[in-house]
Design an enzyme around this catalytic site. Sequence first.
Site, PDB file in Angstrom:
ATOM      1  CG  ASP A  58      -1.785   1.208   1.329  1.00 21.02           C
ATOM      2  OD1 ASP A  58      -2.325   1.636   0.293  1.00 21.02           O
ATOM      3  OD2 ASP A  58      -1.920   1.741   2.445  1.00 21.02           O
ATOM      4  CG  ASP A  68      -1.409   7.671   0.641  1.00 18.08           C
ATOM      5  OD1 ASP A  68      -0.481   8.481   0.522  1.00 18.08           O
ATOM      6  OD2 ASP A  68      -2.274   7.486  -0.239  1.00 18.08           O
ATOM      7  CD  GLU A  88      -4.037   8.726   4.287  1.00 14.05           C
ATOM      8  OE1 GLU A  88      -4.442   9.836   3.933  1.00 14.05           O
ATOM      9  OE2 GLU A  88      -4.197   7.699   3.591  1.00 14.05           O
ATOM     10  CD  GLU A 118     -13.978   6.766  -4.833  1.00 14.63           C
ATOM     11  OE1 GLU A 118     -13.952   6.189  -5.929  1.00 14.63           O
ATOM     12  OE2 GLU A 118     -13.019   7.458  -4.399  1.00 14.63           O
ATOM     13  NE  ARG A 119     -10.724   9.012   2.421  1.00 19.55           N
ATOM     14  CZ  ARG A 119      -9.547   8.728   1.909  1.00 19.55           C
ATOM     15  NH1 ARG A 119      -8.672   9.698   1.654  1.00 19.55           N
ATOM     16  NH2 ARG A 119      -9.221   7.483   1.643  1.00 19.55           N
ATOM     17  CE  LYS A 146      -5.828  18.726 -13.570  1.00 16.84           C
ATOM     18  NZ  LYS A 146      -6.323  19.201 -14.883  1.00 16.84           N
ATOM     19  CB  SER A 184      -2.209   3.410  -3.605  1.00 15.11           C
ATOM     20  OG  SER A 184      -2.742   4.520  -2.928  1.00 15.11           O
ATOM     21  CD  GLU A 226       0.560   7.171 -12.432  1.00 18.66           C
ATOM     22  OE1 GLU A 226       1.712   6.711 -12.534  1.00 18.66           O
ATOM     23  OE2 GLU A 226       0.254   8.333 -12.755  1.00 18.66           O
ATOM     24  CG  ASP A 275      -1.750   2.156   6.659  1.00 18.76           C
ATOM     25  OD1 ASP A 275      -2.228   1.910   5.525  1.00 18.76           O
ATOM     26  OD2 ASP A 275      -1.968   3.211   7.266  1.00 18.76           O
TER      27      ASP A 275
END
Length: 317
Positions: free
Chosen positions: A84, A86, A93, A130-131, A161, A200, A204, A260
Amino acid sequence: MASTAVCYSLATLSSTLPLLSHKKTTSIANLKSHGRNLQSSLVSAKLAISKTTRPLSSRRLGTSSSEVTCSTSASPLPSALLFDCDGVLVDTEKDGHRVSYNETFKEKELGVTWDVDLYAELLKIGGGKERMTAYFNKTGWPENAPKSEEERKAFVASLHKRKTELFAALIEKRLLPLRPGVVKLIDQALAEGVEIAVCSTSVEKAVSAIVTFLLGPERAEKIKIFAGDVVARKKPDPAIYVLAANTLGVDPSSCVVIEDSGIGLAAAKAAGMKCIVTKSGYTANQEFPTADAVFDFIGDPPEERFDLAFCGSLLKQ
């Protein structure tokens, strides 16, 4: 066929060697003969031990450095290590992505701020777009946001973006360091011909920035990246790990994933892979009962937590 391992103690080894006689009547010829026998026995014992010794680096967490385990065969190596990004490669994060989201919200005058605790909850949702969508649907869309569903989708994409641009700038300035042991483990795997990939939910561009600027271009050329919208369903769905295994041409059961988070762990296990959790800032106090192993971090010598040999040992379980 693997040969049967034999563990030699000093006492056992010494008992197998011929003893020199100390009688006064021993001739020079007899002494030379004993010497040749002694040398031959030592060489034979050395060869037998060298064929059955396993590296100390395959120890599990908590095992004393003085302990040596003899085994009938060496642990296999994984066909692929899948990282993964992040929280695993970099603890991004709290002081990376969260900060970049807030800067974007400020630029667009949305009147939104994600604090540390709120962002911890939002991380349970895989994917940045999505978040944001889930957050706005729950708390209400900003006044200057579009009204139609399609326009809102484009609006969120534009926010994401810009967030990615701000995040990439942080990485390029090397303001966020790699976590301990990442370089060591990747170099071990590359040296052994093990496939390396980063899988991830981040876009990208953000993942590539971390791999290229922090791991270096030479390593980046050998690392496959599967990120963002490369799959329709994001973690905890296993799609991204299934895609990685299929693309690399490896059996999922021969892959070891480094994650994680709970959603990442769920994705790896659903894909039929072994999974090691290295806890990050946001997951330090969480439990991961379904993980194959849990560590605070990978680690560099002399305080390393695990290495490539340990990853391989999981495949035998």
